[in-house]
Design a protein around this motif. Sequence first.
Motif, PDB file in Angstrom:
ATOM      1  N   LEU A 440       0.828  -1.195   0.000  1.00 29.86           N
ATOM      2  CA  LEU A 440       0.000   0.000   0.000  1.00 29.86           C
ATOM      3  C   LEU A 440       0.871   1.256   0.000  1.00 29.86           C
ATOM      4  O   LEU A 440       0.599   2.219  -0.719  1.00 29.86           O
ATOM      5  N   GLY A 441       1.941   1.221   0.804  1.00 33.64           N
ATOM      6  CA  GLY A 441       2.827   2.378   0.878  1.00 33.64           C
ATOM      7  C   GLY A 441       3.605   2.636  -0.394  1.00 33.64           C
ATOM      8  O   GLY A 441       4.080   3.747  -0.627  1.00 33.64           O
ATOM      9  N   GLN A 442       3.749   1.627  -1.241  1.00 35.68           N
ATOM     10  CA  GLN A 442       4.515   1.773  -2.481  1.00 35.68           C
ATOM     11  C   GLN A 442       3.658   2.216  -3.660  1.00 35.68           C
ATOM     12  O   GLN A 442       4.177   2.482  -4.744  1.00 35.68           O
ATOM     13  N   ILE A 443       2.341   2.287  -3.476  1.00 31.99           N
ATOM     14  CA  ILE A 443       1.471   2.656  -4.586  1.00 31.99           C
ATOM     15  C   ILE A 443       1.657   4.134  -4.922  1.00 31.99           C
ATOM     16  O   ILE A 443       1.610   4.999  -4.043  1.00 31.99           O
ATOM     17  N   ASN A 444       1.886   4.425  -6.189  1.00 29.42           N
ATOM     18  CA  ASN A 444       1.903   5.799  -6.673  1.00 29.42           C
ATOM     19  C   ASN A 444       0.981   5.920  -7.875  1.00 29.42           C
ATOM     20  O   ASN A 444       0.311   4.955  -8.255  1.00 29.42           O
ATOM     21  N   ASP A 445       0.944   7.089  -8.488  1.00 29.61           N
ATOM     22  CA  ASP A 445       0.005   7.320  -9.582  1.00 29.61           C
ATOM     23  C   ASP A 445       0.130   6.298 -10.700  1.00 29.61           C
ATOM     24  O   ASP A 445      -0.854   5.964 -11.369  1.00 29.61           O
ATOM     25  N   HIS A 446       1.358   5.811 -10.938  1.00 25.90           N
ATOM     26  CA  HIS A 446       1.608   4.955 -12.091  1.00 25.90           C
ATOM     27  C   HIS A 446       1.633   3.464 -11.736  1.00 25.90           C
ATOM     28  O   HIS A 446       1.976   2.646 -12.582  1.00 25.90           O
ATOM     29  N   THR A 447       1.277   3.135 -10.499  1.00 28.82           N
ATOM     30  CA  THR A 447       1.222   1.730 -10.098  1.00 28.82           C
ATOM     31  C   THR A 447       0.014   1.054 -10.731  1.00 28.82           C
ATOM     32  O   THR A 447      -1.092   1.592 -10.703  1.00 28.82           O
ATOM     33  N   ARG A 448       0.238  -0.125 -11.309  1.00 31.84           N
ATOM     34  CA  ARG A 448      -0.892  -0.882 -11.853  1.00 31.84           C
ATOM     35  C   ARG A 448      -1.553  -1.649 -10.701  1.00 31.84           C
ATOM     36  O   ARG A 448      -0.990  -2.571 -10.149  1.00 31.84           O
ATOM     37  N   ILE A 449      -2.732  -1.233 -10.372  1.00 26.37           N
ATOM     38  CA  ILE A 449      -3.462  -1.838  -9.262  1.00 26.37           C
ATOM     39  C   ILE A 449      -4.953  -1.727  -9.556  1.00 26.37           C
ATOM     40  O   ILE A 449      -5.427  -0.687 -10.013  1.00 26.37           O
ATOM     41  N   SER A 450      -5.682  -2.796  -9.349  1.00 29.39           N
ATOM     42  CA  SER A 450      -7.121  -2.777  -9.612  1.00 29.39           C
ATOM     43  C   SER A 450      -7.753  -4.024  -9.025  1.00 29.39           C
ATOM     44  O   SER A 450      -7.067  -4.984  -8.665  1.00 29.39           O
ATOM     45  N   LEU A 451      -9.080  -4.015  -8.953  1.00 35.32           N
ATOM     46  CA  LEU A 451      -9.822  -5.185  -8.495  1.00 35.32           C
ATOM     47  C   LEU A 451      -9.537  -6.387  -9.387  1.00 35.32           C
ATOM     48  O   LEU A 451      -9.270  -7.491  -8.902  1.00 35.32           O
ATOM     49  N   GLY A 452      -9.589  -6.194 -10.690  1.00 39.05           N
ATOM     50  CA  GLY A 452      -9.338  -7.295 -11.612  1.00 39.05           C
ATOM     51  C   GLY A 452      -7.959  -7.885 -11.452  1.00 39.05           C
ATOM     52  O   GLY A 452      -7.780  -9.113 -11.527  1.00 39.05           O
ATOM     53  N   ARG A 453      -6.961  -7.039 -11.212  1.00 36.95           N
ATOM     54  CA  ARG A 453      -5.592  -7.528 -11.051  1.00 36.95           C
ATOM     55  C   ARG A 453      -5.434  -8.352  -9.787  1.00 36.95           C
ATOM     56  O   ARG A 453      -4.804  -9.411  -9.797  1.00 36.95           O
ATOM     57  N   ILE A 454      -6.012  -7.900  -8.675  1.00 34.53           N
ATOM     58  CA  ILE A 454      -5.863  -8.636  -7.414  1.00 34.53           C
ATOM     59  C   ILE A 454      -6.541  -9.995  -7.510  1.00 34.53           C
ATOM     60  O   ILE A 454      -6.025 -11.010  -7.021  1.00 34.53           O
ATOM     61  N   ILE A 455      -7.717 -10.059  -8.155  1.00 31.53           N
ATOM     62  CA  ILE A 455      -8.373 -11.356  -8.319  1.00 31.53           C
ATOM     63  C   ILE A 455      -7.501 -12.281  -9.151  1.00 31.53           C
ATOM     64  O   ILE A 455      -7.375 -13.483  -8.858  1.00 31.53           O
ATOM     65  N   SER A 456      -6.856 -11.754 -10.196  1.00 30.62           N
ATOM     66  CA  SER A 456      -5.937 -12.568 -11.008  1.00 30.62           C
ATOM     67  C   SER A 456      -4.800 -13.118 -10.169  1.00 30.62           C
ATOM     68  O   SER A 456      -4.418 -14.290 -10.288  1.00 30.62           O
ATOM     69  N   GLU A 457      -4.243 -12.288  -9.305  1.00 28.96           N
ATOM     70  CA  GLU A 457      -3.140 -12.726  -8.455  1.00 28.96           C
ATOM     71  C   GLU A 457      -3.579 -13.837  -7.515  1.00 28.96           C
ATOM     72  O   GLU A 457      -2.850 -14.817  -7.313  1.00 28.96           O
ATOM     73  N   GLN A 458      -4.751 -13.686  -6.918  1.00 35.97           N
ATOM     74  CA  GLN A 458      -5.234 -14.713  -5.997  1.00 35.97           C
ATOM     75  C   GLN A 458      -5.528 -16.018  -6.740  1.00 35.97           C
ATOM     76  O   GLN A 458      -5.244 -17.113  -6.231  1.00 35.97           O
ATOM     77  N   ALA A 459      -6.089 -15.917  -7.942  1.00 36.92           N
ATOM     78  CA  ALA A 459      -6.387 -17.116  -8.721  1.00 36.92           C
ATOM     79  C   ALA A 459      -5.114 -17.828  -9.147  1.00 36.92           C
ATOM     80  O   ALA A 459      -5.070 -19.055  -9.228  1.00 36.92           O
ATOM     81  N   LEU A 460      -4.057 -17.058  -9.402  1.00 39.02           N
ATOM     82  CA  LEU A 460      -2.784 -17.666  -9.779  1.00 39.02           C
ATOM     83  C   LEU A 460      -2.123 -18.331  -8.583  1.00 39.02           C
ATOM     84  O   LEU A 460      -1.571 -19.430  -8.694  1.00 39.02           O
ATOM     85  N   GLY A 461      -2.195 -17.687  -7.415  1.00 45.01           N
ATOM     86  CA  GLY A 461      -1.536 -18.225  -6.230  1.00 45.01           C
ATOM     87  C   GLY A 461      -2.289 -19.364  -5.572  1.00 45.01           C
ATOM     88  O   GLY A 461      -1.685 -20.265  -4.991  1.00 45.01           O
ATOM     89  N   ALA A 462      -3.614 -19.337  -5.621  1.00 43.59           N
ATOM     90  CA  ALA A 462      -4.424 -20.389  -4.977  1.00 43.59           C
ATOM     91  C   ALA A 462      -5.647 -20.660  -5.831  1.00 43.59           C
ATOM     92  O   ALA A 462      -6.768 -20.277  -5.479  1.00 43.59           O
ATOM     93  N   PRO A 463      -5.469 -21.302  -6.983  1.00 42.00           N
ATOM     94  CA  PRO A 463      -6.599 -21.505  -7.906  1.00 42.00           C
ATOM     95  C   PRO A 463      -7.760 -22.264  -7.288  1.00 42.00           C
ATOM     96  O   PRO A 463      -8.917 -22.014  -7.628  1.00 42.00           O
ATOM     97  N   ASP A 464      -7.469 -23.192  -6.385  1.00 42.55           N
ATOM     98  CA  ASP A 464      -8.535 -23.979  -5.761  1.00 42.55           C
ATOM     99  C   ASP A 464      -9.071 -23.329  -4.502  1.00 42.55           C
ATOM    100  O   ASP A 464      -9.946 -23.886  -3.837  1.00 42.55           O
ATOM    101  N   GLY A 465      -8.542 -22.160  -4.161  1.00 44.81           N
ATOM    102  CA  GLY A 465      -9.024 -21.467  -2.980  1.00 44.81           C
ATOM    103  C   GLY A 465     -10.471 -21.045  -3.145  1.00 44.81           C
ATOM    104  O   GLY A 465     -10.882 -20.551  -4.192  1.00 44.81           O
ATOM    105  N   GLU A 466     -11.260 -21.247  -2.091  1.00 45.47           N
ATOM    106  CA  GLU A 466     -12.676 -20.886  -2.144  1.00 45.47           C
ATOM    107  C   GLU A 466     -12.806 -19.372  -2.062  1.00 45.47           C
ATOM    108  O   GLU A 466     -12.187 -18.729  -1.225  1.00 45.47           O
ATOM    109  N   PHE A 467     -13.633 -18.814  -2.942  1.00 47.71           N
ATOM    110  CA  PHE A 467     -13.724 -17.361  -3.045  1.00 47.71           C
ATOM    111  C   PHE A 467     -15.140 -16.850  -2.829  1.00 47.71           C
ATOM    112  O   PHE A 467     -15.396 -16.065  -1.925  1.00 47.71           O
ATOM    113  N   LEU A 468     -16.073 -17.313  -3.629  1.00 45.94           N
ATOM    114  CA  LEU A 468     -17.397 -16.708  -3.664  1.00 45.94           C
ATOM    115  C   LEU A 468     -18.454 -17.690  -3.172  1.00 45.94           C
ATOM    116  O   LEU A 468     -18.582 -18.792  -3.702  1.00 45.94           O
TER     117      LEU A 468
END
Length: 993
Positions: A440-468
């Motif tokens: 959070l402290g490293q985020i600046n104007d040009h940081t790529r960050i979004s809801l879609g990106r975080i979901i992608s990261e979680q799906a990549l790290g724990a594809p079988d993880g229960e989500f919804l």
Amino acid sequence: MELNLSAVTKPVERLIATAQNGLEVLRLGGLETGSQPSPYQIVESVPMYKLRRYFPPDSRPGHSHVGEPVLMVHPMMMSADMWDVTREDGAVGILHVAGLDPWVIDFGEPDKVEGGMRRTLADHLEALNEAIDTVKKITGKDVHVAGYSQGGMFCYQTVAYRRSKDVASIIAFGSPVDTLAALPMGIPPNLGALAADFMADHVFNRLDIQGWMARTGFQMMDPLKTAKARLDFLRQLHDREALLPREQQRRFLDSEGWIAWSGPAISELLKQFIAHNRMMSGGFAINGQLVTLTDITCPVLAFVGEVDDIGQPASVRGIRKAAPNADVYETMLRAGHFGLVVGSKASEITWPTVADWVLWHAGQGPRPANVVPMEDQPAVRSETDTGVALASRVAHGVGEASEVALSLARGAAGAVGAAGKSMRTLAVETARTLPRLARLGQINDHTRISLGRIISEQALGAPDGEFLLFDGRVHTYEAVDRRINNVVRGLINVGVRQGDHVGVLMETRPSALVAIAALSRLGAVAVLMPPDGDLEEAARLGGVAEILTDPTYLEAASRLSLQVLVLGGGESRDLQFAEDADVIDMEQIDPDMVELPGWYRPNPGLARDHAFIAFSTSSGKLVAKQITNFRWALSAFGTASTASIGRNDTVYCLTPLHHQSGLLVSLGGAVVGGARIALSRGLQPERFVQDVRRYGVTVVSYTWTMLREVIDDPGFALHGNHPVRVFIGSGMPTGLWQRVTEAFAPARVVEFYATTDGQAVLANVSGAKVGSKGRPLPGGGQIELAAYDADRDLILEDERGFVQVAGTDEVGVLLARPRGPVDPTASVKRGVFAPADTWVSTESLFRRDADGDFWLVGGRGSVIRTERGVVFAEPITDAVSLIGAVDLAVTYGASVGDGDTQVAVTAVTLRPGATVTTADLTNALTNLPVGLAPDIVHVVADLPLSVTYRPVVDDLKAAGVPKAGRQAWYLDAERGEFKRLTASVRSQLASGQ
């Protein structure tokens, strides 16, 4: 001298007997006992299991009567033959002699069955579910299901899955329920959960356990006992008669009783029932269906081993809280894990007790004397409660150390454990929180960050993880991520591009979440349309060109003269809309046939980019709120950090996704934490407790007075265990805060304050100070409190022209050092504390106490200026809300006289049957931390609430000074006390005198 022949021949005979018996053991694996297994019939045989019926009834006339059916369930790593180790002293034999009808489910050896090593935990539960149906069908009687160790866990889970249908009772032997209450070998809960999660995700998804590995692991749990048993066997190898009675048990434990264990099943066991402890919390999944042990309503008998280090007493007794709707009993034995079901104590105590238990429930005998109701366990375990003490295990295994020495050892171990537990907890929370705050402290104007990106990261790290979680079903991160990508392709196919503003008008359900996330992944702006608001105005303010909707809102969306995209809708897709409407059914688009254009890059959103537009109402007008990716990330990471949300959590989203709380706090915190999010169909108080247990909810989001609907519901009751550990939200009244924490103890409330643009965020993490907004969120930017003159509505400056900082418990204006884009409507100030610095005024008034905690005083526009002086609304409302009789309270200014002055009025609603006295008011409103007490307090029948459950005071303000009466009081300023409001006093106040 006479020769003593016996002195010579006996050692020789002993040596020969030892050699003969040893050769037999080496050649056959053990001594031949001549014992025959109990007779059984295979009633059902499918690839997953065989169903045995022991001592099948004689079909001849007059011989068909059988007793009550008992279906026995073995754990995955142990052979089903465990129930018949010895015919005379084994389970099936004893139960048969007692007149019962013993059945055994045999899962077989998975390494010898095609596909066996790919079996899942759900496969075993479905098999047991089918076996219960078969036994019921054949016998016509409800079934007693009995399981050892993990087999007992199977029983609990399956009976909950089938909601106790056709089950007479559950009998469990050393079966853990609260697995983190006491792990084997004294393993700390935090460490055990982390290790189980790691092993599930990185070891057993690639590795199966063979039979010899299961045997070795079991023996290592009690190495002293294993070594002693082997030494005793060797020392008695010459005495065949002494060995034979225990030979079958020895062979079973040393070799024959162990079978392979499939990796997927182990992984699910570790993840759901150890790492996440979901037998206690609820919300575990069986074939996508969510299950909770609160659905167990049949009687339960749990056998507890006093020195059982695998199914430790504290863990086994978790069933008392986990199944509050069942009558739960226990029988305590001084035995180890296996000794509960096999051996001398089992044959003397366990199985006769089981027989008597079954006969008691059949009305054929009294309750067994050693079966007693299980008592409630302490809500909070002591720091030293780590299960079976090391002293007890050593005493049971070797029995050589003195009791004094063991007591000293136990005390020393407890002291070390107590000292280390808080450090372990701190280490785990730090390891979880610091990376989030650092990111959070490293985020600046040009940081790529979004809801879609975080979901992608979680799906990549724990594809079988229960989500919804929704409507009792569960969806994994990988499944949701795949659905999002498919919707992105559909959006591209209909012409949506990065940066486009697309309206979202949908029910809160999985398709709505997917739609919002798909727009985020595409880089478009999701305009969150309020279904109960002015849709045309929302579309205009949001710059909407297309609108994504579902069948529920299709008709309303088709009236907006926009292109309408229909998504989701569940099983019913009866699409009805105006003939001239431009409607595209997104579900008819084949994503595999869509060619992605060259410009498309997934998740292109930068922190400074607008990601969402939400709406609120101010003075009856719809107001659009621009939300950047940075603002979303700040709330998401902040929520996950302050509430310590992790993969063990389930976040219950009570607010709709088009509301900022649902989008920023619930969804954001869950996604960043890698947790599960349970979507609701709106607040339904009568279903709240049921859903909390069904989903295993640990984190509940709220807004304002929402939870009042829950705890005031006539049917609200908490029996036994509940999984909630924290409530997160903003605006909860102080009295309601106390009532919620009392009802859901030991859960706490984490209250947030955040500006719409996210420049200032406060959080009361500890919940110790009821009503406080807490302290600045780490990583959330710098804030300061500017000194303020409330009489003149001025921010104070020093002699150099810089803004003064408010002192302790002085009222000040909250300022924030901006990070990222600044809302063009914000009040920006420069040269505030230093030359050329830039700050944004939140226009909110706070005080900061001696500990550094912030308390909301109100908005600059809500300051009430009376003839007596300045009155601040929030401290009054907070104080009055803490009166036990008060339900809700609001404080506002009512114009009097020529309209230039006001009187401060507090309106309250009362709890059913309660009354407020003048003494209550005087005590509560004396010595307010800042500002003066109100001029008038009066009781109203009801306070209207907004769609976000915030009390609305517009009508009360318009009504002016309240009428005199028995439930209205005024402040006698000279005496400093409240008195009954009379008509004459009211007349004076209304005239401004």
